[in-house]
Design an enzyme around this catalytic site. Structure first.
Site, PDB file in Angstrom:
ATOM      1  N   GLY A 192     -74.691 -13.160 -16.995  1.00 18.29           N
ATOM      2  CA  GLY A 192     -74.271 -12.665 -15.694  1.00 18.29           C
ATOM      3  C   GLY A 192     -72.906 -13.185 -15.304  1.00 18.29           C
ATOM      4  N   PRO A 194     -69.821 -15.087 -13.297  1.00 18.13           N
ATOM      5  CA  PRO A 194     -69.754 -16.480 -12.858  1.00 18.13           C
ATOM      6  C   PRO A 194     -70.285 -16.646 -11.435  1.00 18.13           C
ATOM      7  CG  PRO A 194     -67.613 -15.732 -13.680  1.00 18.13           C
ATOM      8  CD  PRO A 194     -68.499 -14.537 -13.633  1.00 18.13           C
ATOM      9  N   THR A 196     -73.330 -16.746 -10.226  1.00 13.07           N
ATOM     10  CA  THR A 196     -74.515 -16.035  -9.772  1.00 13.07           C
ATOM     11  C   THR A 196     -75.774 -16.897  -9.829  1.00 13.07           C
ATOM     12  OG1 THR A 196     -74.598 -15.082 -11.973  1.00 13.07           O
ATOM     13  CG2 THR A 196     -73.773 -13.688 -10.229  1.00 13.07           C
ATOM     14  N   THR A 199     -76.828 -21.513 -14.033  1.00 14.33           N
ATOM     15  CA  THR A 199     -77.106 -22.923 -14.232  1.00 14.33           C
ATOM     16  C   THR A 199     -78.227 -23.371 -13.289  1.00 14.33           C
ATOM     17  OG1 THR A 199     -74.763 -23.174 -14.707  1.00 14.33           O
ATOM     18  CG2 THR A 199     -76.026 -25.175 -14.393  1.00 14.33           C
ATOM     19  N   HIS A 413     -69.453   8.121  -7.791  1.00 17.32           N
ATOM     20  CA  HIS A 413     -69.285   8.067  -9.237  1.00 17.32           C
ATOM     21  C   HIS A 413     -70.598   7.661  -9.922  1.00 17.32           C
ATOM     22  CE1 HIS A 413     -66.799   7.136 -12.911  1.00 17.32           C
ATOM     23  NE2 HIS A 413     -67.856   6.385 -13.157  1.00 17.32           N
ATOM     24  N   GLU A 414     -71.176   6.567  -9.455  1.00 14.37           N
ATOM     25  CA  GLU A 414     -72.413   6.073 -10.080  1.00 14.37           C
ATOM     26  C   GLU A 414     -73.567   7.050  -9.856  1.00 14.37           C
ATOM     27  OE1 GLU A 414     -72.057   3.728 -12.116  1.00 14.37           O
ATOM     28  OE2 GLU A 414     -70.075   3.140 -11.401  1.00 14.37           O
TER      29      GLU A 414
HETATM   30  P1  ADP Z   1     -73.298 -19.952 -12.702  1.00  8.17           P
HETATM   31  O1  ADP Z   1     -73.894 -20.976 -13.599  1.00  8.17           O
HETATM   32  O2  ADP Z   1     -73.968 -18.622 -12.796  1.00  8.17           O
HETATM   33  O3  ADP Z   1     -71.818 -19.825 -12.831  1.00  8.17           O
HETATM   34  P2  ADP Z   1     -74.117 -21.800 -10.729  1.00  8.17           P
HETATM   35  O4  ADP Z   1     -75.558 -21.890 -10.993  1.00  8.17           O
HETATM   36  O5  ADP Z   1     -73.284 -22.891 -11.296  1.00  8.17           O
HETATM   37  O6  ADP Z   1     -73.543 -20.413 -11.197  1.00  8.17           O
HETATM   38  O7  ADP Z   1     -73.872 -21.679  -9.166  1.00  8.17           O
HETATM   39  C1  ADP Z   1     -73.041 -22.559  -8.459  1.00  8.17           C
HETATM   40  C2  ADP Z   1     -73.585 -22.834  -7.089  1.00  8.17           C
HETATM   41  O8  ADP Z   1     -73.596 -21.667  -6.294  1.00  8.17           O
HETATM   42  C3  ADP Z   1     -75.018 -23.289  -7.125  1.00  8.17           C
HETATM   43  O9  ADP Z   1     -75.100 -24.670  -7.281  1.00  8.17           O
HETATM   44  C4  ADP Z   1     -75.548 -22.836  -5.766  1.00  8.17           C
HETATM   45  O10 ADP Z   1     -75.220 -23.758  -4.764  1.00  8.17           O
HETATM   46  C5  ADP Z   1     -74.785 -21.572  -5.519  1.00  8.17           C
HETATM   47  N1  ADP Z   1     -75.533 -20.403  -5.963  1.00  8.17           N
HETATM   48  C6  ADP Z   1     -75.169 -19.551  -6.960  1.00  8.17           C
HETATM   49  N2  ADP Z   1     -76.063 -18.567  -7.118  1.00  8.17           N
HETATM   50  C7  ADP Z   1     -77.044 -18.788  -6.208  1.00  8.17           C
HETATM   51  C8  ADP Z   1     -78.263 -18.110  -5.895  1.00  8.17           C
HETATM   52  N3  ADP Z   1     -78.634 -17.002  -6.541  1.00  8.17           N
HETATM   53  N4  ADP Z   1     -79.033 -18.622  -4.904  1.00  8.17           N
HETATM   54  C9  ADP Z   1     -78.650 -19.734  -4.252  1.00  8.17           C
HETATM   55  N5  ADP Z   1     -77.525 -20.406  -4.498  1.00  8.17           N
HETATM   56  C10 ADP Z   1     -76.706 -19.966  -5.472  1.00  8.17           C
HETATM   57 ZN    ZN Z   2     -68.579   5.661 -14.928  1.00  6.82          ZN
HETATM   58 MG    MG Z   3     -72.819 -22.312 -14.741  1.00  7.19          MG
END
Ligand code: ADP
Ligand code: ZN
Ligand code: MG
Length: 613
Positions: A192, A194, A196, A199, A413-414
């Site tokens: 996904g 960045p 989202t 981690t 479009h979609e």
């Molecule tokens: P990724 O690893 O996908 O880049 P992270 O997990 O590192 O994103 O997200 C960074 C911070 O953003 C998390 O520690 C949290 O505080 C917040 N965050 C991101 N996505 C969410 C979510 N879906 N729900 C709640 N908090 C989120």
């Molecule tokens: Zn298209």
């Molecule tokens: Mg991450």
């Protein structure tokens, strides 16, 4: 520290040598030695290569209590032996043992280099890694209770969460599943954009299952020396096996799992060794022990295909940007612990932040709180959120936050793609339409096909696929009377399919069943090798071009007809999509009045998703 032991040992050696070989007794000038000899006061001498050692007669010691022993430096004196004989002095020769000084001559510079080497390695190994331990894993081990994250801390990614709940079950009761002979999945890849929450989700899985969580980041391996990364992977898996059930999480998998390339200069040696080691460990791993390997990436397209094979990261979980409802839930999580005024309407904020990922929303809340504090307020009000959104949107401009006009265009479009896909024959049912940009190179209209398998397609299906690809652009054309650049990728793919139909699959009546393309499509890479024309005449090339054009025109006409015939539904669906951002296939089919599998007869289990690229 072994280095200090080595230095200590060397020092000791030096002392020993000084004791045994060093000059013994009182040093005398040679002339004085000769005088003593002539005076008959020398009792005994040992003639060495460079020194003469000897003992004086008792009478010579005198009252000063000087030592009877003496040493003098030998000089060229051919008459010495004659003289010694004439005075009846006992004399003997001596073979000097030279190994120790010579050894020292080697060892000292060597020790010097070892010291420098060790110094540099210590610096590179970081605080805890010395010369002996730099190959050890730097994986942080979180004990059972250390992972405090729960699924309740993650919002807006319901589908991913549902899929991961199953993994939690495996980790909690591995026996329950293996007793029946079932295989626990080995690797789960979170894919996904960045921020989202990939981690966060991985940690939540460990937290929910109450298992240790080992985490490493792919980028940590990049700067390592050849062999060190591989050693670390080996070490990590050993540790993990001892702690099973547990989770091994490799963040930023793309940094180390990039597709291996055949390069004339073997510059990616280290990364490849590390990757190979990872693949070997995953293969040699018995998942029944309850170790689950999780990975995260925002660039799945660069991953080495070997990583995605069965028995490795064979489960892929999409962690997408949140929709309106998801954004509201995420905001709700992050305003905990922040004093927010009652006037703040999170629904409104969620509606204003289309395209924000979870991390952006977390940042937004923090930014608003800081602004409020700067203005000496007692709580965070709507105007602080407003200002924070403005500030963040300016910063996010590069990340493409949609303008209302853009949103509308994309919605139509979609919707065009999705409607054609549902109405034309032989297409997979649409699973979901989304207005939320993926922003990571996924094509506008995506089919979730099993990674390795390709199905045989009929001419009709391929024509349908062409119509679906052109559906987005055609919809814009019908509604706005003009097209945008957003369809570029669709056109590229459509042209690719049409060309393959003509030159590879022999589906053009004008050209017949001949493969004009040589065998150039690399079989396993699934990427067409750069254009190099096959062996055919110029005329044929012209026919190929006109046939490709004909196929595309035919597909375009088909899409146009379908959309014009269903113009009211086109508007209904696009407006609905603008309101909810994500719509499932069921609702789409209801509005269209088609039952799933109605015109089409799709293979079970395959679905398509429609989202802006
Ligand atoms: P990724 O690893 O996908 O880049 P992270 O997990 O590192 O994103 O997200 C960074 C911070 O953003 C998390 O520690 C949290 O505080 C917040 N965050 C991101 N996505 C969410 C979510 N879906 N729900 C709640 N908090 C989120
Ligand atoms: Zn298209
Ligand atoms: Mg991450």
């Amino acid at each position: 520290m072994s280095l200090w032991y080595a230095l200590g040992f060397l020092l000791l050696l030096g002392l020993v040598q000084m004791y045994y070989l060093g000059p013994v007794g009182r040093p005398l000038p040679y002339s004085e030695f000769k005088t003593l000899l002539r005076d008959g006061r020398v009792a005994e001498v040992v003639v060495g290569e460079q020194t003469i050692r000897g003992t004086l007669k008792d009478a010579a010691t005198g009252s000063q209590g000087q030592s009877k022993q003496f040493t003098t430096h030998r000089i060229e004196d051919p008459k010495l032996v004659e003289e010694l004989e004439s005075r009846q002095v006992k004399y003997s020769g001596e073979m000097v043992n030279r190994w120790l000084p010579e050894l020292l001559g080697w060892l000292l510079p060597l020790a010097f280099f070892v010291a420098i080497w060790g110094f540099f390695f210590r610096r590179m190994g970081g605080a805890e890694g010395g010369v002996m331990s730099f190959a050890r894993s730097r994986a942080k081990v979180f004990a059972d209770d250390e992972v405090k994250v729960r699924f309740a801390d993650v919002a807006g990614v319901d589908e991913a969460r549902e899929e991961l709940k199953e993994i939690v079950e495996f980790l909690k009761h591995p026996k329950k599943y293996t007793n029946l002979g079932g295989k626990i999945p080995k690797g789960v890849l979170l894919v996904g954009p960045p921020g989202t929450g990939k981690t966060l989700l991985a940690r939540a899985v460990a937290g929910e299952a109450h298992v240790p969580f080992f985490s490493l980041s792919g980028s940590e391996f990049v700067e390592m020396f050849v062999g060190v990364g591989a050693a670390r992977i080996r070490d990590l898996f050993q540790q993990a096996e001892a702690k099973a059930p547990c989770i091994v999480f490799i963040d930023e998998l793309d940094a180390l799992g990039k597709a291996r390339v055949q390069s004339p200069v073997g510059s990616h040696e280290e990364r490849e060794q590390t990757l190979n080691q990872l693949l070997a460990e995953m293969d040699g791993f018995d998942s029944r022990k309850g170790v689950i390997i999780m990975g995260a990436t925002n660039r799945p397209e660069v991953l080495d295909p070997a990583l995605l094979r069965p028995g490795r990261f064979d489960r892929q979980v999409l962690v997408d940007k949140p929709d309106v409802k998801g954004r509201e839930d995420i905001l709700n999580i992050h305003i905990k612990g922040v004093k927010v005024s009652a006037a703040v309407d999170l629904k409104l904020i969620a509606a204003r932040t289309a395209g924000f990922a979870g991390a952006d929303l977390a940042n937004l809340v923090n930014e608003a709180a800081l602004l409020a504090a700067r203005n000496d307020k007692t709580d965070v009000g709507p105007e602080d959120f407003e200002a924070a959104i403005e500030r963040l949107v300016a910063g996010l401009e590069k990340k493409r936050v949609m303008s209302p006009k853009e949103r509308e265009t994309i919605a139509y479009h979609e919707t065009g793609h999705a409607m054609v896909a549902s109405l034309v024959e032989g297409q997979y049912p649409v699973h979901k339409i989304s207005l939320v940009g993926r922003g990571f190179g996924v094509l506008g209209y995506t089919l979730h096909l099993p990674t390795e398998e390709r199905y045989l397609s009929t001419r009709k299906q391929l024509m349908g696929e062409l119509a679906v690809l052109l559906g987005g652009r055609t919809s814009e054309e019908i509604v706005f009377g003009e097209v945008t650049t957003g369809a570029q990728n669709d056109l590229l793919r459509a042209t690719d399919i049409a060309r393959a139909m003509v030159t590879e699959y022999g589906m053009s009546d004008a050209l017949g069943a001949i493969n004009y393309d040589g065998n150039k499509r690399a079989r396993f890479l699934d990427v067409p090798i750069p254009q190099e024309r096959g062996l055919y005449a110029e005329e044929t090339a012209q026919t190929i071009d006109s046939e490709i054009r004909r196929f595309i025109a035919e597909a375009h006409a088909k899409a146009r007809q379908l959309l014009v015939d269903h113009r009211t539904q086109l508007d209904t669906i696009a407006q609905r999509l603008l309101a909810v951002e994500v719509m499932d296939g069921e609702e789409l089919r209801q509005i269209l009045g088609v039952r799933p599998g109605d015109p089409a007869n799709p293979p079970p289990g395959l679905t398509a998703e429609v989202a802006p690229g």
